[in-house]
Design a protein around this motif. Structure first.
Motif, PDB file in Angstrom:
ATOM      1  N   GLY A  10      57.820  34.758 -11.472  1.00 52.01           N
ATOM      2  CA  GLY A  10      58.379  35.617 -12.514  1.00 52.01           C
ATOM      3  C   GLY A  10      57.625  36.918 -12.618  1.00 52.01           C
ATOM      4  O   GLY A  10      57.223  37.508 -11.616  1.00 52.01           O
ATOM      5  N   VAL A  11      57.393  37.319 -13.847  1.00 52.84           N
ATOM      6  CA  VAL A  11      56.818  38.624 -14.142  1.00 52.84           C
ATOM      7  C   VAL A  11      55.382  38.756 -13.639  1.00 52.84           C
ATOM      8  O   VAL A  11      54.894  39.848 -13.391  1.00 52.84           O
ATOM      9  CB  VAL A  11      56.922  38.877 -15.667  1.00 52.84           C
ATOM     10  CG1 VAL A  11      56.051  37.892 -16.437  1.00 52.84           C
ATOM     11  CG2 VAL A  11      56.560  40.290 -16.015  1.00 52.84           C
ATOM     12  N   ASP A  12      54.725  37.610 -13.464  1.00 48.94           N
ATOM     13  CA  ASP A  12      53.322  37.644 -13.086  1.00 48.94           C
ATOM     14  C   ASP A  12      53.116  37.855 -11.587  1.00 48.94           C
ATOM     15  O   ASP A  12      52.014  38.072 -11.137  1.00 48.94           O
ATOM     16  CB  ASP A  12      52.647  36.336 -13.506  1.00 48.94           C
ATOM     17  CG  ASP A  12      53.431  35.118 -13.039  1.00 48.94           C
ATOM     18  OD1 ASP A  12      54.679  35.218 -12.958  1.00 48.94           O
ATOM     19  OD2 ASP A  12      52.822  34.080 -12.758  1.00 48.94           O
ATOM     20  N   ASP A  13      54.178  37.794 -10.822  1.00 46.27           N
ATOM     21  CA  ASP A  13      53.995  37.883  -9.376  1.00 46.27           C
ATOM     22  C   ASP A  13      53.452  39.250  -8.966  1.00 46.27           C
ATOM     23  O   ASP A  13      54.009  40.278  -9.325  1.00 46.27           O
ATOM     24  CB  ASP A  13      55.322  37.654  -8.647  1.00 46.27           C
ATOM     25  CG  ASP A  13      55.089  37.534  -7.155  1.00 46.27           C
ATOM     26  OD1 ASP A  13      55.048  36.399  -6.668  1.00 46.27           O
ATOM     27  OD2 ASP A  13      54.917  38.579  -6.500  1.00 46.27           O
ATOM     28  N   PRO A  14      52.365  39.265  -8.220  1.00 44.54           N
ATOM     29  CA  PRO A  14      51.785  40.555  -7.844  1.00 44.54           C
ATOM     30  C   PRO A  14      52.281  41.095  -6.502  1.00 44.54           C
ATOM     31  O   PRO A  14      51.915  42.187  -6.123  1.00 44.54           O
ATOM     32  CB  PRO A  14      50.299  40.223  -7.744  1.00 44.54           C
ATOM     33  CG  PRO A  14      50.259  38.795  -7.310  1.00 44.54           C
ATOM     34  CD  PRO A  14      51.503  38.136  -7.858  1.00 44.54           C
ATOM     35  N   TYR A  15      53.061  40.327  -5.780  1.00 42.80           N
ATOM     36  CA  TYR A  15      53.390  40.713  -4.416  1.00 42.80           C
ATOM     37  C   TYR A  15      54.771  41.286  -4.224  1.00 42.80           C
ATOM     38  O   TYR A  15      54.966  42.264  -3.554  1.00 42.80           O
ATOM     39  CB  TYR A  15      53.425  39.473  -3.502  1.00 42.80           C
ATOM     40  CG  TYR A  15      52.158  38.750  -3.232  1.00 42.80           C
ATOM     41  CD1 TYR A  15      50.950  39.395  -3.275  1.00 42.80           C
ATOM     42  CD2 TYR A  15      52.193  37.409  -2.891  1.00 42.80           C
ATOM     43  CE1 TYR A  15      49.790  38.694  -2.990  1.00 42.80           C
ATOM     44  CE2 TYR A  15      51.047  36.714  -2.604  1.00 42.80           C
ATOM     45  CZ  TYR A  15      49.845  37.362  -2.660  1.00 42.80           C
ATOM     46  OH  TYR A  15      48.729  36.685  -2.371  1.00 42.80           O
ATOM     47  N   ALA A  16      55.742  40.487  -4.667  1.00 41.12           N
ATOM     48  CA  ALA A  16      57.054  40.478  -4.033  1.00 41.12           C
ATOM     49  C   ALA A  16      57.934  41.646  -4.456  1.00 41.12           C
ATOM     50  O   ALA A  16      58.968  41.479  -5.073  1.00 41.12           O
ATOM     51  CB  ALA A  16      57.746  39.150  -4.325  1.00 41.12           C
ATOM     52  N   LEU A  17      57.500  42.864  -4.110  1.00 41.80           N
ATOM     53  CA  LEU A  17      58.301  44.035  -4.435  1.00 41.80           C
ATOM     54  C   LEU A  17      59.226  44.364  -3.270  1.00 41.80           C
ATOM     55  O   LEU A  17      58.796  44.398  -2.133  1.00 41.80           O
ATOM     56  CB  LEU A  17      57.394  45.230  -4.708  1.00 41.80           C
ATOM     57  CG  LEU A  17      56.494  45.110  -5.927  1.00 41.80           C
ATOM     58  CD1 LEU A  17      55.592  46.330  -6.031  1.00 41.80           C
ATOM     59  CD2 LEU A  17      57.317  44.954  -7.194  1.00 41.80           C
ATOM     60  N   VAL A  18      60.479  44.586  -3.596  1.00 38.87           N
ATOM     61  CA  VAL A  18      61.441  44.936  -2.547  1.00 38.87           C
ATOM     62  C   VAL A  18      62.237  46.173  -2.965  1.00 38.87           C
ATOM     63  O   VAL A  18      62.227  46.580  -4.116  1.00 38.87           O
ATOM     64  CB  VAL A  18      62.451  43.780  -2.274  1.00 38.87           C
ATOM     65  CG1 VAL A  18      61.731  42.555  -1.752  1.00 38.87           C
ATOM     66  CG2 VAL A  18      63.271  43.455  -3.522  1.00 38.87           C
ATOM     67  N   GLN A  19      62.893  46.728  -1.973  1.00 34.97           N
ATOM     68  CA  GLN A  19      63.847  47.814  -2.223  1.00 34.97           C
ATOM     69  C   GLN A  19      65.209  47.149  -2.349  1.00 34.97           C
ATOM     70  O   GLN A  19      65.643  46.437  -1.442  1.00 34.97           O
ATOM     71  CB  GLN A  19      63.825  48.786  -1.033  1.00 34.97           C
ATOM     72  CG  GLN A  19      64.636  50.043  -1.211  1.00 34.97           C
ATOM     73  CD  GLN A  19      63.862  51.133  -1.940  1.00 34.97           C
ATOM     74  OE1 GLN A  19      62.632  51.080  -2.041  1.00 34.97           O
ATOM     75  NE2 GLN A  19      64.570  52.111  -2.476  1.00 34.97           N
ATOM     76  N   LEU A  20      65.872  47.368  -3.473  1.00 37.31           N
ATOM     77  CA  LEU A  20      67.142  46.682  -3.727  1.00 37.31           C
ATOM     78  C   LEU A  20      68.285  47.671  -3.601  1.00 37.31           C
ATOM     79  O   LEU A  20      68.201  48.794  -4.097  1.00 37.31           O
ATOM     80  CB  LEU A  20      67.129  46.098  -5.140  1.00 37.31           C
ATOM     81  CG  LEU A  20      68.392  45.333  -5.563  1.00 37.31           C
ATOM     82  CD1 LEU A  20      68.403  43.958  -4.915  1.00 37.31           C
ATOM     83  CD2 LEU A  20      68.474  45.207  -7.074  1.00 37.31           C
ATOM     84  N   ILE A  21      69.340  47.227  -2.908  1.00 40.60           N
ATOM     85  CA  ILE A  21      70.535  48.064  -2.865  1.00 40.60           C
ATOM     86  C   ILE A  21      71.591  47.398  -3.737  1.00 40.60           C
ATOM     87  O   ILE A  21      71.986  46.263  -3.499  1.00 40.60           O
ATOM     88  CB  ILE A  21      71.057  48.283  -1.427  1.00 40.60           C
ATOM     89  CG1 ILE A  21      70.045  49.139  -0.666  1.00 40.60           C
ATOM     90  CG2 ILE A  21      72.394  49.023  -1.422  1.00 40.60           C
ATOM     91  CD1 ILE A  21      69.235  48.408   0.299  1.00 40.60           C
ATOM     92  N   ARG A  22      71.961  48.099  -4.796  1.00 41.00           N
ATOM     93  CA  ARG A  22      72.939  47.540  -5.720  1.00 41.00           C
ATOM     94  C   ARG A  22      73.866  48.664  -6.137  1.00 41.00           C
ATOM     95  O   ARG A  22      73.404  49.733  -6.539  1.00 41.00           O
ATOM     96  CB  ARG A  22      72.218  46.993  -6.961  1.00 41.00           C
ATOM     97  CG  ARG A  22      73.148  46.540  -8.061  1.00 41.00           C
ATOM     98  CD  ARG A  22      72.360  45.973  -9.252  1.00 41.00           C
ATOM     99  NE  ARG A  22      73.238  45.726 -10.373  1.00 41.00           N
ATOM    100  CZ  ARG A  22      73.561  46.634 -11.294  1.00 41.00           C
ATOM    101  NH1 ARG A  22      73.070  47.842 -11.222  1.00 41.00           N
ATOM    102  NH2 ARG A  22      74.380  46.324 -12.280  1.00 41.00           N
ATOM    103  N   ASN A  23      75.153  48.404  -6.009  1.00 38.08           N
ATOM    104  CA  ASN A  23      76.122  49.384  -6.480  1.00 38.08           C
ATOM    105  C   ASN A  23      75.888  50.738  -5.822  1.00 38.08           C
ATOM    106  O   ASN A  23      75.885  51.780  -6.478  1.00 38.08           O
ATOM    107  CB  ASN A  23      76.003  49.492  -8.015  1.00 38.08           C
ATOM    108  CG  ASN A  23      77.277  50.009  -8.631  1.00 38.08           C
ATOM    109  OD1 ASN A  23      78.301  50.123  -7.965  1.00 38.08           O
ATOM    110  ND2 ASN A  23      77.209  50.343  -9.910  1.00 38.08           N
TER     111      ASN A  23
END
Lengths: 998, 88, 418
Positions: free
Chosen positions: A64-77
């Motif tokens: 959840g919010v505590d995750d320090p790693y998992a940043l991604v580039q999101l393509i939405r709309n």
């Protein structure tokens, strides 16, 4: 692809709804109710990105919010959104995401070379190098470093999403829907309080979703669902999921961001992406829970190492296995729940417990399930680069300083638990102090500063029965204070497993000869050795440590790293943790969208727009507008191919020759009424006001107390006790506040009232030699002669039946009148003036022509009255009464203000009579002297004099009056201009002011 | 966001008000002979207290009345609001 | 002192970074000093450094209540510029720029001075004229400045709002190409390390309780770590100036106000300049980490809180999106506040006082960071020589009573309107 890591049954996802998505170009599917993280893990994907500094492989560490790693580039709309947390992003059909901070791809990242150079890149290495040669920092090193840093990519395009604001008031705001939040909300709501319950996640229930407990005769989750359903049905309760209370501000104002559409493929046109709630709560219950702490060992950042609570959540909520050969590494009981959950799903975990063998309900249950437990054992190092392949484990000594023989065991994940850190951010943001609890080795809220009460594990209570008892009581007591009702709920009985005490151990010593990186801050790559270096180099305050190493400064704000960092500093410095102290908790708790903070005030709506009643006439007649503060004013009216210069010259010339009309609605207008109004004006203005007769106007200048000119304008005595004051457009609001200040605070004995009437009146200035003829036509019954309506005269009359006021005042220096009618008649007035003025060749004129007219007359305006000039500087000394006191008078004696060589306003004409002098030029004696060139003063305003058909400027220069006749230079290096000029009087046209009186 | 009690209108959000500075500064009486120092004390010199601070606020988006607020400049706690000529 | 270099870095890497020396020591205060500087911020540390380096006065202590660099030097938005209209401000800050340009090498500490240029956007011709006045003044003072039109601005910062849907269109702007940014903490640490190496005692966690003034002369201070005597004392405490002034029975033409700043999450580089909005108060640059560093208005009421309020931040970010619409897509990561010594004309005070041996350095408003080196240099001169240098001659305390104001903005004494 098949989902090799999806469990058969377990989880709260909707298995009947498959959702397809893409990650790094590859297609996968998950289920409704998945996060991007859970869906990726189900598909066996653990490598999502690269770390900030060393570009090491990064996977999932939390859920959840505590995750320090998992940043991604999101393509939405069709929008590419940077830095989205895969552990928070809910899966939707067609979702596309990409890894960030890696090139060419996440599996093979060139930046990973930093990992091999890491011994040369310790904490603060960049302060010690990149200094030679000097120019290289800016030209070579910095651009290189900048490129390597940063995570996602943001485009230049504006945001297409919509954000809204909402203001709300409630009795109790409850932040978090775990057991403590639900209990206090229910207890307060049942007692009649107006409650808002906010949950950050999509699902309500917090730890009840994953823990194996019974409340009454239901499971924890069933109880939570039941209560939430009841709360939702109550009219006095607002229950919000996907809503993060991120800031606790002054006077019990909390701010919450609600995510409305981010879990959907796209937003409807009028559905905001996020709504920002400003909540003024009478009482705040902080039930934000706690975050599991990592244990620290070699290469503990390898993908596959994650929090044991996250592993459990992936199983219980998403039906996903984080691995099939798990190691559970713990210093406390809670990780046994994870081990048991694995076992129940047919997976054999190995538990390494740093403690000496002990027993408790949970440990016994694990033993009964034949789970392999190795007490006094630790993970020394995680092996594997892109994913954990095995772990080096060893026995640890009693004092936790020495490890025994290292053995390697195979595994595909390591679930760590270093006990729990209460989430005290909001409590601390409120201004409350914190205290360190030795019991749980973490900080807890101390005495509250505002009206906040912290409950549950956020307050260090980890036992469910105690949590419920306390939360029910808090909910009741707080609501009782507000509603005075006494409707008390009884606390249900809990069946839960008792825990034994956790171990204070958190960091595994290095084996002899090994230099494993042991990470504290996973995103910023801050390791134990970095902290050691910082302390060795004397960066000993925790703030110095943080800044030198960047510990806790990543986008997760140190949620998993700060406390371990403190422990380390306290160990090395031989201090207790509270002595080291913690860095300040500031909003926001989690990063919050800037769009949401701003809301709807964007684009054309970023500031209000004020228009005169005649605005559409101007629009229809080719006006080119200019911003004047918030007002939009016609700058000129374009004819054919005219440019600004030609049009304004034509308009100004027409005023001098025939007649022009200018919209002056924007001038500030203030009604000053009361028996003492004359006395008041006499104090406010620098000149005398006591003898102004009814029906007469007078020009006045007002000062600030520091002797600087604040504003100027005319004020008219409408009747015995009623004055109509005008101000400049820019200062209208300030002048009103200024007058109110003196009336209410300084001279309350004066019986005067002031009120703004700016928007009540539409104004048209009719100026030019033919203006009297036009006026007579407009007002056939009025005596418009010089005797009937003399200069500075005022009459009230009717314009074709409409009430009108006529002031014979002039800014242009020509014979002129200003006609005011009530705003709703403004357009009528304007059209009449244009219609009847046709025979006098009337033309509307804009602010540019107005400027020309006033400049060549030597009338001062905003560019001279710039907040730095005295009345003397502007040649307004004639308006300074010697007989009476007034605001700011005492300051006029200051040495600098009366210095003989003080700057003064003059006129400037180019010797060639052709070259315009750019505004902002400086007047100098010698254009060719070397820098710095001494300045005599600056050119404040320039125009093309329509009277003389040559350029003319106003300037404020040293010893101005004695410079008249001198030949000097106007310099504008910015425009590469050096213009020989002559200094003349500022009153270039009609110096005796005969026209206005004609 | 501060929550300020206007003595005329009641409690309102900070965004309705404008700040007006130190309320202990008194303007010298008109026409009174005063020293340069006294005048500078009025125009320029401020104690800028840490802790309890008596200050003016102006309810510009409300009743347009000026009033006094006693506020802690460290915690922003508001102890009292007063009409301009009321004393603490 | 150990020299920092890439060779030394490699050498130390092979010894496991075990041989780094402390950047500064942690001495116990001596009984007396020639000079005490109160305030271990950028200005205080720079003052101590220049006292030692330029004036050979090394029996100096810096007294810091908390930890060095914990005030505004570590809380600002790192902008360095000399784009001032008034000659005194221009000259002073251009001198500062000269010191910035050599600072990394002089201090042997990479302060990452990055002359990337600052652009002040203008949204009307009238504003272009105001900027022309400022820019011409700079040029005549030998400071670089260029006036850019809308098209030129668009080439440099295409991400600014050049669309139709804009409330205040961009007309152009004033650019100082040599302006830039630096790593704020490094400035404090770099000065501290050099000052320490020349013999200055950096004393942290030491609060000044009162002053010892006898017969109009300063004799020393009482602190939480004991009494310390000194021949000369310099005050360099920014937002805390009024608190110490009260202990000296002085009332000053300054008020303490809070300024907030914030950063976004880090993103890949897209903004290479410092840019300020002209139709409000907002400024923005992108740090080397990739964070957008942003600031604007004061919170607007006297404050010592070091913690801000949301309405101001909302207002500032509204102007931010008005300038750079893409900001809407980013998330605000961190906010913080610093307490500012707002002077009554917006310009600083570096002067002697009526107490012999007591010197004052304050009134930096929210612009002290860029002036750090020049402030330290001139303050050191003023203390060492007991007279002001011509660079800080106009920054005297009696300019208010005499009327020689240095009001860049023309806002007068309402310190809270920024």
């Amino acid at each position: 692809m098949s989902q090799n890591f999806r469990l058969e049954k377990e989880g709260l996802i909707n298995r009947s709804k498959k959702i397809s998505f893409k990650f790094n170009g590859k297609s996968f599917f998950g289920y409704e109710g998945d996060t991007l993280a859970s869906a990726l893990i189900a598909n066996g994907v653990h490598l999502v990105g690269r770390s900030f500094k060393y570009h090491r492989p990064r996977g999932f560490f939390g859920a959840g919010v505590d995750d320090p790693y998992a940043l991604v580039q999101l393509i939405r709309n069709n929008e590419s959104i940077p830095n989205v947390k895969a552990t928070e992003q809910e899966l939707f059909e067609g979702l596309e995401a990409k890894s960030v901070n890696c090139w060419p791809n996440v599996n093979f990242d060139i930046g990973g070379i930093n990992n091999f150079l890491r011994i040369f890149l310790p904490a603060g290495f960049y302060y010690k190098t990149f200094m030679w040669p000097k120019s290289f920092w800016y030209k070579i090193y910095e651009p290189f470093i900048r490129k390597a840093a940063g995570f996602g990519v943001v485009s230049h395009e504006p945001d297409k999403e919509r954000y809204e604001h909402k203001y709300e008031y409630c009795d109790l705001l409850i932040t978090g829907s775990g057991p403590s939040g639900i209990a206090s909300a229910y207890s307060a709501a049942k007692n009649g309080a107006k409650v808002i319950l906010a949950e950050d996640k999509p699902r309500f229930g917090g730890s009840l979703l994953t823990s194996d407990v019974n409340i009454g005769n239901e499971s924890g989750k069933e109880w939570a669902d039941k209560i939430i359903t009841e709360l939702k049905s109550m009219p006095n309760v607002v229950v919000k999921n996907r809503a993060q209370v991120f800031g606790y501000y002054d006077h019990n104002m909390l701010v919450m961001s609600e995510r409305l559409t981010e879990h959907l493929p796209k937003s409807d046109k009028f559905t905001p992406k996020q709504k920002l709630w400003y909540i003024r709560a009478k009482e705040v219950v902080i039930s934000s829970g706690s975050i599991e702490r990592p244990l620290v060992f070699g290469n503990n950042d390898t993908p596959g190492v994650l929090l044991s609570s996250a592993a459990k959540e992936y199983m219980k909520v998403y039906g996903v296995l984080v691995g099939k050969k798990p190691i559970i590494f713990t210093n406390n009981d809670s990780a046994y729940e994870t081990a048991i959950e694995f076992k129940k799903n047919g997976i054999d975990p190995v538990v390494l417990d740093s403690r000496k063998e002990l027993s408790s309900d949970l440990i016994n249950e694990a033993k009964n399930l034949n789970i392999k437990i190795k007490f006094e054992h630790v993970v020394v190092n995680a092996n594997g680069y892109r994913k954990v392949k095995s772990a080096d484990i060893a026995k640890i000594s009693d004092d936790k300083t020495a490890i025994g023989k290292v053995e390697k065991i195979e595994c595909d994940c390591i679930c760590v638990s270093g006990f729990w850190t209460p989430t005290i951010h909001l409590a601390s943001q409120s201004g409350g102090k914190t205290k360190f609890s030795k019991e749980i080795d973490a900080f807890l809220p101390d005495k509250s500063k505002q009206n906040e009460t912290t409950v549950g594990s956020a307050n260090g209570i980890f036992n469910l029965q105690d949590t419920l008892n306390n939360s029910f009581e808090v909910g009741y007591n707080l609501s009782n204070k507000i509603t005075k009702k006494e409707n008390k709920q009884s606390t249900p009985t809990v069946v839960e497993k008792k825990s034994s005490k956790h171990d204070k151990f958190w960091c595994v010593p290095l084996p002899e000869g090994k230099k494993y990186k042991r990470f504290l801050d996973f995103q910023n790559d801050v390791s134990v050795s970095d902290i050691e270096i910082a302390l060795k180099e004397g960066y000993r305050s925790i703030e110095h440590v943080k800044r030198y190493t960047t510990l806790g400064m990543a986008t997760d704000q140190g949620k998993t790293s700060n406390l371990n960092g403190l422990q380390l500093v306290s160990n090395i410095e031989n201090k207790v943790v509270p002595e080291v102290g913690h860095t300040t908790f500031r909003p926001p708790y989690t990063p919050v969208s800037i769009g949401a903070i701003v809301g709807r005030e964007i684009g054309k709506h970023s500031k209000p727009l004020r228009k005169s009643p005649m605005h559409s006439w101007h629009e229809n007649n080719n006006a080119v507008f200019v911003d004047a503060g918030l007002w939009l004013r016609p700058r000129y009216y374009k004819r054919g191919n005219e440019n600004l210069f030609d049009a304004s010259k034509r308009e100004a010339m027409n005023v001098r020759k025939n007649v022009g009309v200018c919209d002056v609605t924007t001038l500030g207008k203030i009604d000053v009424k009361g028996p003492d109004a004359a006395e008041f004006l006499n104090r406010v203005y620098t000149n005398a006001w006591l003898k102004l007769p009814v029906g007469k106007a007078r020009y006045g200048v007002m000062l600030r107390e520091d002797g600087i000119v604040m504003d100027d304008g005319t004020t008219t005595r409408v009747s015995e006790n009623h004055y109509h004051m005008t101000t400049t457009t820019a200062q209208a609001a300030n002048v009103l506040s200024h007058l109110e200040y003196y009336l209410q605070i300084v001279w309350p004995e004066l019986n005067v009232n002031v009120v703004s009437t700016t928007e009540q009146w539409a104004g048209a200035a009719i100026a030019g030699p033919k203006s009297r003829d036009l006026l007579q036509k407009l007002f056939p019954d009025l005596d418009c002669s010089n005797e009937g309506l003399p200069f500075m005269g005022f009459v009230e009359t009717k314009l074709f039946g409409v009430y009108a006021r006529i002031f014979r005042i002039s800014f242009s220096g020509e014979l002129a009148y200003e006609v005011n009618v009530e705003s709703n008649n403004g357009n009528f007035m304007w059209e009449k003036i244009i219609e009847i003025g046709e025979e006098y060749k009337i033309q509307p004129y804009g602010t540019e022509a107005l400027s020309t007219l006033r400049i060549e007359m030597g009338h001062v305006a905003g560019s001279e009255l710039d907040g730095r000039t005295t009345p003397y500087d502007n040649s307004l000394e004639g308006l300074l009464s010697k007989k009476k006191d007034f605001i700011g008078k005492r300051s006029l004696q200051k040495e600098a203000f009366i210095a003989s060589k003080r700057e003064k306003i003059v006129g400037v004409v180019p010797l060639d009579k052709k070259t315009s002098i750019p505004e902002g030029s400086y007047i100098v004696r010698d254009a060719n002297s070397k820098l710095p060139i001494p300045k005599l003063g600056h050119v404040s305003a320039s125009c093309w004099s329509v009277e003389y058909d040559n350029p003319f400027s106003l300037a404020i220069i040293k010893d101005g009056k004695n410079m008249i006749g001198q030949k000097l230079f106007a310099l504008s290096p910015l425009k590469n201009k050096s213009i020989p000029v002559e200094i003349v009087s500022s009153h270039y046209v009609d110096p005796k002011g005969e026209r206005v009186r004609s | 966001m501060l929550y300020i009690k206007c003595p005329y209108c009641g409690i309102r959000a900070q965004t309705e008000f404008a700040y007006g500075g130190d309320a202990t500064v008194k303007r010298p009486e008109l026409n009174k002979e005063i020293t340069d120092k006294e005048w500078d004390e009025f125009v320029y010199l401020r104690k800028s207290l840490r802790g309890k601070h008596l200050e003016f606020w102006h309810h510009i988006s409300g009743c347009r009345q000026w009033f006094k607020v006693q506020r802690d400049t460290t915690t922003h706690e508001i102890f009292k609001t007063l009409k301009p000529h009321e004393e603490l | 002192m150990q020299k920092y270099s890439v060779f030394n870095l490699i050498k130390n890497a092979f010894s496991g970074h075990q041989n780094w020396e402390v950047a500064w020591k942690d001495p116990t205060p001596k009984k007396s000093y020639d000079v005490i500087i109160i305030g271990g911020g950028g200005h205080g540390l720079a003052t101590a450094y220049y006292l030692a380096k330029e004036h050979n006065i090394t029996n100096v202590a810096i007294i810091e209540k908390g930890w060095i660099g914990g005030g505004n030097v570590g809380r600002n938005t790192t902008i360095i510029r000399s784009n001032f209209m008034h000659d005194a401000n221009g000259r002073f800050n251009e001198f500062s720029m000269d010191l910035w340009r050599n600072m990394s090498q002089e201090l042997n500490f990479n302060v990452m001075f990055s002359p990337r240029g600052i652009i002040n956007l203008a949204h009307s011709d009238a504003q272009m004229n105001v900027y022309a006045r400022r820019g011409n003044s700079m040029r005549l003072n030998g400071i670089d400045a260029v006036l850019l039109n809308r098209e030129e601005i668009k080439k440099i910062i295409p991400m600014a709002d050049f669309s139709e849907d804009v409330r205040f269109p961009i007309f152009g702007g004033l650019m100082q190409p040599s302006a830039g940014t630096a790593r704020h903490d490094a400035v404090a640490w770099g000065y501290a390390r050099q000052a320490d190496s020349m013999g200055v005692d950096i004393i942290q966690n030491c609060e000044v309780l009162s002053f010892d003034v006898v017969g109009g002369k300063i004799k020393g201070i009482r602190t939480s770590r004991g009494d310390i005597k000194a021949k000369k004392i310099g005050l360099c405490v920014a937002g805390s100036t009024s608190i110490l002034a009260e202990k000296l029975n002085m009332t000053l033409p300054i008020e303490t106000h809070l300024l907030q700043a914030c950063v976004s999450e880090p993103v890949k580089p897209l903004l290479d300049h410092v840019v300020t909005f002209g139709a409000g108060h907002f400024y923005c640059s992108q740090s080397d980490k990739g964070e957008m560093v942003m600031g604007g208005d004061l919170d607007g009421y006297n404050s010592y809180a070091q913690r801000g309020n949301l309405p101001t931040l909302q207002h500032v970010l509204t102007e931010g999106i008005a300038m750079f619409p893409f900001l809407s897509k980013l998330k605000m990561l961190r906010t913080w506040g610093g307490i500012m010594d707002m002077s009554m004309d917006g310009s600083p005070i570096i002067d002697k006082t009526h107490i012999e041996g007591l010197y004052l350095n304050c009134g930096w408003c929210y612009g002290g960071f860029k002036s750090t080196p020049a402030s330290g240099w001139t303050f050191a001169h003023t203390i060492a020589q007991d007279k002001v240098h011509k660079l800080n001659a106009d920054y005297n305390l009696n300019r208010f009573s005499k009327g020689y104001l240095l009001d860049e903005k023309g806002l007068g004494t309402k310190t809270w309107i920024s």
